[in-house]
Design a protein around this motif. Structure first.
Motif, mmCIF file in Angstrom:
data_model
loop_
_atom_site.group_PDB
_atom_site.id
_atom_site.type_symbol
_atom_site.label_atom_id
_atom_site.label_comp_id
_atom_site.label_asym_id
_atom_site.label_seq_id
_atom_site.Cartn_x
_atom_site.Cartn_y
_atom_site.Cartn_z
ATOM 1 N N GLU A 104 34.869 -2.784 51.806
ATOM 2 C CA GLU A 104 35.156 -2.649 50.374
ATOM 3 C C GLU A 104 36.400 -1.811 50.122
ATOM 4 O O GLU A 104 37.231 -2.158 49.283
ATOM 5 N N GLN A 105 36.559 -0.698 50.845
ATOM 6 C CA GLN A 105 37.738 0.141 50.643
ATOM 7 C C GLN A 105 39.011 -0.610 51.012
ATOM 8 O O GLN A 105 40.014 -0.515 50.319
ATOM 9 N N GLU A 106 38.956 -1.370 52.096
ATOM 10 C CA GLU A 106 40.124 -2.141 52.503
ATOM 11 C C GLU A 106 40.421 -3.225 51.464
ATOM 12 O O GLU A 106 41.575 -3.444 51.093
ATOM 13 N N ARG A 107 39.393 -3.883 50.975
ATOM 14 C CA ARG A 107 39.569 -4.922 49.958
ATOM 15 C C ARG A 107 40.171 -4.311 48.689
ATOM 16 O O ARG A 107 41.080 -4.867 48.087
ATOM 17 N N ASP A 108 39.678 -3.131 48.305
ATOM 18 C CA ASP A 108 40.235 -2.438 47.147
ATOM 19 C C ASP A 108 41.703 -2.091 47.375
ATOM 20 O O ASP A 108 42.532 -2.228 46.480
ATOM 21 N N GLY A 109 42.002 -1.645 48.577
ATOM 22 C CA GLY A 109 43.394 -1.317 48.905
ATOM 23 C C GLY A 109 44.304 -2.524 48.776
ATOM 24 O O GLY A 109 45.407 -2.437 48.222
ATOM 25 N N TRP A 110 43.835 -3.678 49.282
ATOM 26 C CA TRP A 110 44.642 -4.900 49.164
ATOM 27 C C TRP A 110 44.808 -5.311 47.708
ATOM 28 O O TRP A 110 45.864 -5.817 47.313
ATOM 29 N N MET A 111 43.796 -5.092 46.900
ATOM 30 C CA MET A 111 43.893 -5.444 45.484
ATOM 31 C C MET A 111 44.981 -4.595 44.816
ATOM 32 O O MET A 111 45.810 -5.107 44.056
ATOM 33 N N VAL A 112 44.977 -3.312 45.117
ATOM 34 C CA VAL A 112 45.990 -2.416 44.560
ATOM 35 C C VAL A 112 47.375 -2.804 45.076
ATOM 36 O O VAL A 112 48.342 -2.887 44.317
ATOM 37 N N LEU A 113 47.465 -3.050 46.369
ATOM 38 C CA LEU A 113 48.758 -3.398 46.950
ATOM 39 C C LEU A 113 49.278 -4.713 46.382
ATOM 40 O O LEU A 113 50.475 -4.852 46.108
ATOM 41 N N THR A 114 48.403 -5.674 46.173
ATOM 42 C CA THR A 114 48.825 -6.954 45.603
ATOM 43 C C THR A 114 49.412 -6.750 44.213
ATOM 44 O O THR A 114 50.446 -7.322 43.875
ATOM 45 N N THR A 115 48.786 -5.916 43.421
ATOM 46 C CA THR A 115 49.319 -5.600 42.092
ATOM 47 C C THR A 115 50.687 -4.956 42.221
ATOM 48 O O THR A 115 51.629 -5.319 41.504
ATOM 49 N N ALA A 116 50.811 -4.021 43.151
ATOM 50 C CA ALA A 116 52.096 -3.351 43.356
ATOM 51 C C ALA A 116 53.155 -4.328 43.867
ATOM 52 O O ALA A 116 54.327 -4.239 43.493
ATOM 53 N N LEU A 117 52.747 -5.276 44.716
ATOM 54 C CA LEU A 117 53.703 -6.262 45.238
ATOM 55 C C LEU A 117 54.322 -7.086 44.115
ATOM 56 O O LEU A 117 55.488 -7.473 44.187
ATOM 57 N N LEU A 118 53.535 -7.360 43.086
ATOM 58 C CA LEU A 118 54.033 -8.162 41.981
ATOM 59 C C LEU A 118 55.108 -7.443 41.187
ATOM 60 O O LEU A 118 55.991 -8.082 40.619
ATOM 61 N N SER A 119 55.047 -6.116 41.148
ATOM 62 C CA SER A 119 55.976 -5.373 40.306
ATOM 63 C C SER A 119 57.023 -4.567 41.069
ATOM 64 O O SER A 119 57.957 -4.070 40.463
#
Length: 186
Positions: A104-119
């Motif tokens: 879950e922590q890794e999945r959360d990290g990827w979710m945050v990183l994906t958002t950051a990748l977009l911007s």
């Protein structure tokens, strides 16, 4: 002589905690809530302690990128080592690592990183280079159109999962996994 309690320094544990707190803040309150002050306060770490690890917000996102891609690289390496067939080995490892991601922590990290990748162009470029490097390493075994199709399909499913799109039933996921793995053998 002072008998004051002195906490044993654990810089890697503190660094990991800061990354996890930044990811949690971003998920719960949005990316704008990830400030150095908010992260240090939520982690119970002095701002100086946070600045020791991450001098600015971009370095915090770079740290998250490094942490997640290092874990993903280890997962790929483990799966590739266990796979005796060279043709499609990288793609099968990539598929399995994406399908098996349960932390879950890794999945959360990827979710945050994906958002950051977009911007954040800097992070997009890092992701592009990371991907290009892995594909270049395995061009001899994993460049067939079927392997590319399989990787694109899992990337789409992975993104849908991160965004909370309607989830496939376990049986549907298993069938999809088997079909994508079959593409790597052609």
């Amino acid at each position: 002589m002072s008998k004051a309690y002195h906490r044993k320094k654990q810089p890697e544990a503190v660094r990991q905690q800061l990354l996890e707190v930044a990811a949690k803040l971003s998920l719960e309150k949005g990316p704008g809530s990830v400030t150095l002050d908010a992260v240090s306060q939520a982690a119970g770490v002095s701002k100086g302690g946070l600045l020791h690890h991450f001098p600015n917000k971009l370095s915090l996102m770079d740290g998250l990128f490094d942490d997640l891609t290092a874990k993903f690289d280890r997962a790929l390496a483990e799966r590739m080592t266990a796979d005796p067939e060279p043709h499609g080995r990288f793609t099968r490892a990539y598929l399995s690592a994406c399908f098996d991601a349960q932390d879950e922590q890794e999945r959360d990290g990827w979710m945050v990183l994906t958002t950051a990748l977009l911007s954040e162009p800097h992070l997009r470029e890092r992701m592009r280079r990371w991907t290009e490097d892995r594909l270049t390493r395995h061009v001899g075994t994993d460049s067939s159109p079927d392997a590319v199709l399989a990787r694109c399909a899992i990337d789409g499913l992975w993104l849908a999962d991160l965004l909370g799109a309607p989830v496939l039933e376990p049986m549907q996921r298993q069938v999809l996994r088997e079909k994508l793995i079959a593409l790597t053998h052609s």
